[in-house]
Motif scaffolding. Structure first.
Motif, PDB file in Angstrom:
ATOM      1  N   ARG A  31     -68.999  12.187  72.440  1.00 58.43           N
ATOM      2  CA  ARG A  31     -69.088  10.741  72.281  1.00 58.43           C
ATOM      3  C   ARG A  31     -68.951  10.393  70.800  1.00 58.43           C
ATOM      4  O   ARG A  31     -69.162  11.223  69.938  1.00 58.43           O
ATOM      5  CB  ARG A  31     -70.414  10.248  72.827  1.00 58.43           C
ATOM      6  N   GLY A  32     -68.604   9.154  70.528  1.00 57.79           N
ATOM      7  CA  GLY A  32     -68.543   8.695  69.154  1.00 57.79           C
ATOM      8  C   GLY A  32     -67.300   9.128  68.410  1.00 57.79           C
ATOM      9  O   GLY A  32     -67.312   9.218  67.189  1.00 57.79           O
ATOM     10  N   ILE A  33     -66.215   9.383  69.137  1.00 52.82           N
ATOM     11  CA  ILE A  33     -64.969   9.809  68.510  1.00 52.82           C
ATOM     12  C   ILE A  33     -63.959   8.673  68.627  1.00 52.82           C
ATOM     13  O   ILE A  33     -63.823   8.047  69.680  1.00 52.82           O
ATOM     14  CB  ILE A  33     -64.406  11.076  69.177  1.00 52.82           C
ATOM     15  N   ALA A  34     -63.246   8.418  67.541  1.00 56.45           N
ATOM     16  CA  ALA A  34     -62.146   7.464  67.529  1.00 56.45           C
ATOM     17  C   ALA A  34     -60.897   8.190  67.039  1.00 56.45           C
ATOM     18  O   ALA A  34     -60.987   9.072  66.177  1.00 56.45           O
ATOM     19  CB  ALA A  34     -62.456   6.280  66.641  1.00 56.45           C
ATOM     20  N   VAL A  35     -59.760   7.831  67.608  1.00 53.79           N
ATOM     21  CA  VAL A  35     -58.498   8.456  67.229  1.00 53.79           C
ATOM     22  C   VAL A  35     -57.502   7.359  66.860  1.00 53.79           C
ATOM     23  O   VAL A  35     -57.346   6.379  67.593  1.00 53.79           O
ATOM     24  CB  VAL A  35     -57.921   9.302  68.385  1.00 53.79           C
ATOM     25  N   ALA A  36     -56.848   7.533  65.724  1.00 57.75           N
ATOM     26  CA  ALA A  36     -55.745   6.664  65.330  1.00 57.75           C
ATOM     27  C   ALA A  36     -54.499   7.530  65.205  1.00 57.75           C
ATOM     28  O   ALA A  36     -54.563   8.656  64.713  1.00 57.75           O
ATOM     29  CB  ALA A  36     -56.031   5.977  64.014  1.00 57.75           C
ATOM     30  N   VAL A  37     -53.393   7.024  65.706  1.00 60.39           N
ATOM     31  CA  VAL A  37     -52.111   7.712  65.588  1.00 60.39           C
ATOM     32  C   VAL A  37     -51.205   6.817  64.756  1.00 60.39           C
ATOM     33  O   VAL A  37     -50.961   5.659  65.123  1.00 60.39           O
ATOM     34  CB  VAL A  37     -51.486   7.990  66.972  1.00 60.39           C
ATOM     35  N   ASN A  38     -50.733   7.353  63.652  1.00 59.70           N
ATOM     36  CA  ASN A  38     -49.877   6.591  62.745  1.00 59.70           C
ATOM     37  C   ASN A  38     -50.511   5.246  62.380  1.00 59.70           C
ATOM     38  O   ASN A  38     -49.878   4.194  62.435  1.00 59.70           O
ATOM     39  CB  ASN A  38     -48.482   6.420  63.341  1.00 59.70           C
ATOM     40  N   ASP A  39     -51.787   5.306  62.044  1.00 61.92           N
ATOM     41  CA  ASP A  39     -52.574   4.154  61.581  1.00 61.92           C
ATOM     42  C   ASP A  39     -52.834   3.097  62.644  1.00 61.92           C
ATOM     43  O   ASP A  39     -53.214   1.976  62.320  1.00 61.92           O
ATOM     44  CB  ASP A  39     -51.930   3.503  60.348  1.00 61.92           C
ATOM     45  N   GLN A  40     -52.647   3.439  63.915  1.00 59.01           N
ATOM     46  CA  GLN A  40     -52.956   2.528  65.012  1.00 59.01           C
ATOM     47  C   GLN A  40     -54.029   3.174  65.892  1.00 59.01           C
ATOM     48  O   GLN A  40     -53.831   4.277  66.409  1.00 59.01           O
ATOM     49  CB  GLN A  40     -51.708   2.256  65.879  1.00 59.01           C
ATOM     50  N   VAL A  41     -55.159   2.476  66.069  1.00 61.61           N
ATOM     51  CA  VAL A  41     -56.233   3.020  66.905  1.00 61.61           C
ATOM     52  C   VAL A  41     -55.715   3.163  68.332  1.00 61.61           C
ATOM     53  O   VAL A  41     -55.079   2.258  68.871  1.00 61.61           O
ATOM     54  CB  VAL A  41     -57.471   2.104  66.862  1.00 61.61           C
ATOM     55  N   LEU A  42     -55.977   4.320  68.906  1.00 55.53           N
ATOM     56  CA  LEU A  42     -55.549   4.614  70.270  1.00 55.53           C
ATOM     57  C   LEU A  42     -56.775   4.577  71.179  1.00 55.53           C
ATOM     58  O   LEU A  42     -57.688   5.393  71.011  1.00 55.53           O
ATOM     59  CB  LEU A  42     -54.893   5.995  70.321  1.00 55.53           C
ATOM     60  N   PRO A  43     -56.832   3.630  72.122  1.00 56.54           N
ATOM     61  CA  PRO A  43     -57.992   3.564  73.016  1.00 56.54           C
ATOM     62  C   PRO A  43     -58.155   4.868  73.808  1.00 56.54           C
ATOM     63  O   PRO A  43     -57.176   5.523  74.171  1.00 56.54           O
ATOM     64  CB  PRO A  43     -57.659   2.410  73.957  1.00 56.54           C
ATOM     65  N   ARG A  44     -59.396   5.218  74.070  1.00 55.12           N
ATOM     66  CA  ARG A  44     -59.700   6.446  74.823  1.00 55.12           C
ATOM     67  C   ARG A  44     -58.943   6.474  76.154  1.00 55.12           C
ATOM     68  O   ARG A  44     -58.500   7.532  76.603  1.00 55.12           O
ATOM     69  CB  ARG A  44     -61.204   6.556  75.066  1.00 55.12           C
ATOM     70  N   SER A  45     -58.747   5.314  76.764  1.00 57.53           N
ATOM     71  CA  SER A  45     -58.050   5.256  78.059  1.00 57.53           C
ATOM     72  C   SER A  45     -56.589   5.688  77.946  1.00 57.53           C
ATOM     73  O   SER A  45     -55.959   6.001  78.957  1.00 57.53           O
ATOM     74  CB  SER A  45     -58.137   3.844  78.643  1.00 57.53           C
ATOM     75  N   ASN A  46     -56.033   5.737  76.742  1.00 55.58           N
ATOM     76  CA  ASN A  46     -54.639   6.147  76.545  1.00 55.58           C
ATOM     77  C   ASN A  46     -54.491   7.576  76.028  1.00 55.58           C
ATOM     78  O   ASN A  46     -53.372   8.041  75.839  1.00 55.58           O
ATOM     79  CB  ASN A  46     -53.943   5.195  75.568  1.00 55.58           C
ATOM     80  N   TRP A  47     -55.590   8.260  75.780  1.00 59.96           N
ATOM     81  CA  TRP A  47     -55.507   9.610  75.222  1.00 59.96           C
ATOM     82  C   TRP A  47     -54.709  10.562  76.103  1.00 59.96           C
ATOM     83  O   TRP A  47     -53.946  11.372  75.594  1.00 59.96           O
ATOM     84  CB  TRP A  47     -56.892  10.193  74.985  1.00 59.96           C
ATOM     85  N   ALA A  48     -54.871  10.481  77.414  1.00 57.53           N
ATOM     86  CA  ALA A  48     -54.195  11.421  78.316  1.00 57.53           C
ATOM     87  C   ALA A  48     -52.706  11.122  78.437  1.00 57.53           C
ATOM     88  O   ALA A  48     -51.907  12.028  78.663  1.00 57.53           O
ATOM     89  CB  ALA A  48     -54.847  11.401  79.693  1.00 57.53           C
ATOM     90  N   SER A  49     -52.321   9.879  78.268  1.00 58.69           N
ATOM     91  CA  SER A  49     -50.920   9.512  78.490  1.00 58.69           C
ATOM     92  C   SER A  49     -50.083   9.491  77.213  1.00 58.69           C
ATOM     93  O   SER A  49     -48.857   9.511  77.281  1.00 58.69           O
ATOM     94  CB  SER A  49     -50.833   8.150  79.178  1.00 58.69           C
ATOM     95  N   TYR A  50     -50.720   9.468  76.049  1.00 56.33           N
ATOM     96  CA  TYR A  50     -49.962   9.411  74.802  1.00 56.33           C
ATOM     97  C   TYR A  50     -49.500  10.801  74.412  1.00 56.33           C
ATOM     98  O   TYR A  50     -50.313  11.678  74.124  1.00 56.33           O
ATOM     99  CB  TYR A  50     -50.795   8.805  73.663  1.00 56.33           C
ATOM    100  N   LEU A  51     -48.178  11.017  74.405  1.00 54.47           N
ATOM    101  CA  LEU A  51     -47.621  12.307  74.002  1.00 54.47           C
ATOM    102  C   LEU A  51     -47.330  12.293  72.511  1.00 54.47           C
ATOM    103  O   LEU A  51     -46.660  11.383  72.009  1.00 54.47           O
ATOM    104  CB  LEU A  51     -46.350  12.616  74.786  1.00 54.47           C
ATOM    105  N   LEU A  52     -47.838  13.283  71.839  1.00 51.42           N
ATOM    106  CA  LEU A  52     -47.632  13.396  70.397  1.00 51.42           C
ATOM    107  C   LEU A  52     -46.173  13.716  70.095  1.00 51.42           C
ATOM    108  O   LEU A  52     -45.523  14.463  70.827  1.00 51.42           O
ATOM    109  CB  LEU A  52     -48.538  14.479  69.824  1.00 51.42           C
ATOM    110  N   GLN A  53     -45.696  13.159  68.997  1.00 48.40           N
ATOM    111  CA  GLN A  53     -44.323  13.367  68.545  1.00 48.40           C
ATOM    112  C   GLN A  53     -44.357  14.146  67.233  1.00 48.40           C
ATOM    113  O   GLN A  53     -45.358  14.108  66.507  1.00 48.40           O
ATOM    114  CB  GLN A  53     -43.642  12.011  68.323  1.00 48.40           C
ATOM    115  N   PRO A  54     -43.270  14.840  66.901  1.00 45.31           N
ATOM    116  CA  PRO A  54     -43.245  15.551  65.621  1.00 45.31           C
ATOM    117  C   PRO A  54     -43.573  14.610  64.461  1.00 45.31           C
ATOM    118  O   PRO A  54     -43.121  13.461  64.431  1.00 45.31           O
ATOM    119  CB  PRO A  54     -41.800  16.056  65.520  1.00 45.31           C
ATOM    120  N   ASN A  55     -44.375  15.100  63.557  1.00 45.76           N
ATOM    121  CA  ASN A  55     -44.796  14.395  62.342  1.00 45.76           C
ATOM    122  C   ASN A  55     -45.750  13.228  62.584  1.00 45.76           C
ATOM    123  O   ASN A  55     -46.002  12.452  61.666  1.00 45.76           O
ATOM    124  CB  ASN A  55     -43.588  13.939  61.524  1.00 45.76           C
ATOM    125  N   ASP A  56     -46.290  13.096  63.808  1.00 39.97           N
ATOM    126  CA  ASP A  56     -47.327  12.088  64.032  1.00 39.97           C
ATOM    127  C   ASP A  56     -48.495  12.393  63.106  1.00 39.97           C
ATOM    128  O   ASP A  56     -48.820  13.549  62.842  1.00 39.97           O
ATOM    129  CB  ASP A  56     -47.822  12.102  65.484  1.00 39.97           C
TER     130      ASP A  56
END
Length: 67
Positions: A31-56
């Motif tokens: 708990r208490g974890i936040a993730v931003a990808v390329n300076d955009q906060v990614l909601p926890r509900s999108n963690w499973a569907s967001y595929l990382l790209q090279p150089n993210d």
């Protein structure tokens, strides 16, 4: 494929979701974890569907308690 996690290069052998990366780091269920990808906060509900790209660039923030 290279991504950057908190400004540190990390090599992934195959395309991965944010959720899979956090599982690899043993952090997904914490708990208490936040993730931003390329300076955009990614909601926890999108963690499973967001595929990382090279150089993210991921920023992983863990909330801590203190006094």
């Amino acid at each position: 494929m290279t991504i950057f996690l908190n400004n540190q290069a990390k090599e992934l052998s195959e395309p991965s979701s944010v959720s899979a990366l956090l599982q690899l780091l043993q952090l997904e269920q914490q708990r208490g974890i936040a993730v931003a990808v390329n300076d955009q906060v990614l909601p926890r509900s999108n963690w499973a569907s967001y595929l990382l790209q090279p150089n993210d660039r991921l920023t992983l923030i863990r909330a801590t308690q203190g006094g």
